[in-house]
Design a protein around this motif. Structure first.
Motif, short mmCIF file in Angstrom:
data_model
loop_
_atom_site.label_atom_id
_atom_site.label_comp_id
_atom_site.label_asym_id
_atom_site.label_seq_id
_atom_site.Cartn_x
_atom_site.Cartn_y
_atom_site.Cartn_z
N UNK A 1 1.13 -1.35 -0.10
CA UNK A 1 -0.31 0.13 0.00
C UNK A 1 1.17 1.14 0.04
N UNK A 2 0.13 2.57 -0.65
CA UNK A 2 0.83 3.84 -0.19
C UNK A 2 0.03 4.68 0.94
N UNK A 3 1.36 5.21 1.24
CA UNK A 3 0.72 5.25 2.75
C UNK A 3 0.47 7.46 2.44
N UNK A 4 -0.32 7.85 2.37
CA UNK A 4 -0.25 9.75 2.04
C UNK A 4 -0.95 9.89 3.16
N UNK A 18 -6.49 16.46 10.35
CA UNK A 18 -5.26 15.64 9.18
C UNK A 18 -5.88 14.06 8.65
N UNK A 19 -5.92 13.26 7.73
CA UNK A 19 -6.51 12.14 7.84
C UNK A 19 -5.14 11.50 7.41
N UNK A 20 -4.88 10.00 7.03
CA UNK A 20 -4.57 9.27 6.42
C UNK A 20 -4.71 8.37 5.87
N UNK A 21 -4.35 8.12 4.55
CA UNK A 21 -4.83 7.39 2.97
C UNK A 21 -3.90 6.84 3.01
N UNK A 22 -4.74 5.08 3.13
CA UNK A 22 -3.67 3.84 2.89
C UNK A 22 -4.52 3.66 0.66
N UNK A 23 -3.24 3.77 -0.11
CA UNK A 23 -4.24 3.80 -1.77
C UNK A 23 -3.53 3.08 -1.98
N UNK A 24 -3.84 1.67 -2.95
CA UNK A 24 -3.31 1.10 -4.18
C UNK A 24 -1.99 1.58 -4.00
N UNK A 25 -0.94 0.41 -4.06
CA UNK A 25 0.05 1.00 -4.48
C UNK A 25 0.54 0.97 -6.42
N UNK A 26 -1.12 -0.05 -6.78
CA UNK A 26 -0.64 0.05 -8.26
C UNK A 26 -1.69 0.26 -9.01
N UNK A 27 -2.18 1.75 -8.37
CA UNK A 27 -3.84 2.10 -8.97
C UNK A 27 -3.72 2.25 -10.71
N UNK A 28 -5.08 1.54 -11.23
CA UNK A 28 -4.95 1.44 -12.25
C UNK A 28 -5.87 2.73 -13.29
N UNK A 60 -3.37 -4.60 1.80
CA UNK A 60 -3.14 -4.26 1.01
C UNK A 60 -3.22 -4.88 -0.46
N UNK A 61 -3.78 -6.36 -0.37
CA UNK A 61 -4.20 -6.14 -2.22
C UNK A 61 -5.80 -6.01 -2.55
#
Length: 235
Positions: A1-4, A18-28, A60-61
């Motif tokens: 995951x990417x963490x922003x 403030x907040x965290x966003x967990x994002x797909x590593x390889x977004x389509x 993660x997946x």
């Protein structure tokens, strides 16, 4: 995951949040993702789920964005003479997330959950705004707020009353759980009986455990699976 990590002006609060966003590593490219809003408890902040559980590893997946937001000690409610934390989520955070992240900006693409105060908050928000969230999971939630005046929660935000007013045809998918040694176990049992008496479809389970991060780290995995089913995601 990417963490922003985001800092932004939350308009209903008129302050920086403030907040965290967990994002797909390889977004389509061009793909939009559902969002799981995850709420913390009374003594925590938006960093707690990242620090005390393996939430990043668990999702993660998955084609899913997870937003870890901050509700201070607000019970995620609007105050007549104070901060507007319910509005800060519904009118502040969610529009910001939908503007700047590749989300599905509809109720069918949003789910919500949380623990303790956040268990209450997520259930309250899902029952009050069933068009905004399609699924809710509460862990160790403090639902019987009418019995605990020290929580200082507006009575109109009581999940029992919100369930009574809910159009069952519009109800989100509902699940909640609690440890058998948790001091909030009776809140959960009462809420289970209440939903059953109203004919509102839901899942409720009790497990060994207390009011602690070991319990929540384990059972958030079941929450993820429940949300994935509601979203049509293969977990």
């Amino acid at each position: 995951m990417a963490v922003a990590h985001f800092n932004y002006l939350n308009q209903p609060l008129q302050k920086q949040s403030a907040f965290y966003a967990l994002l797909p590593d390889r977004p389509e490219a061009g793909k939009r993702y559902p969002v799981y809003y995850l709420l913390h408890g009374l003594s925590d902040d938006y960093t707690a789920w990242m620090r005390w559980t393996s939430i990043e590893r668990y999702v993660r997946n998955l084609p899913l964005i997870v937003v870890l937001l901050d509700g201070d000690r607000s019970w995620y409610c609007n105050r007549p003479d104070g901060p507007q934390y319910e509005s800060s989520i519904i009118e502040g955070l969610i529009p910001f997330v939908d503007t700047f992240l590749p989300t599905i900006p509809e109720g069918c693409g949003r789910v919500i959950g949380g623990l303790s105060m956040g268990g209450y908050g997520s259930m309250k928000l899902a029952l009050k705004f069933p068009d905004v969230f399609c699924s809710v999971v509460g862990h160790s939630g403090a639902y019987a707020v009418r019995e605990r005046t020290e929580f200082n929660v507006p009575l109109e935000d009581c999940p029992f009353a919100l369930a009574e007013a809910l159009d069952k045809a519009q109800a989100p998918a509902i699940r909640f759980d609690c440890g058998v040694d948790d001091f909030l176990i009776e809140h959960n049992r009462q809420f289970d009986r209440h939903l059953t008496s109203l004919g509102i479809t839901h899942e409720y389970e009790e497990f060994p455990g207390d009011h602690n991060w070991g319990y929540w780290d384990e059972h958030v995995q079941e929450a993820i699976a429940f949300h994935c089913k509601a979203l049509g995601i293969e977990a």
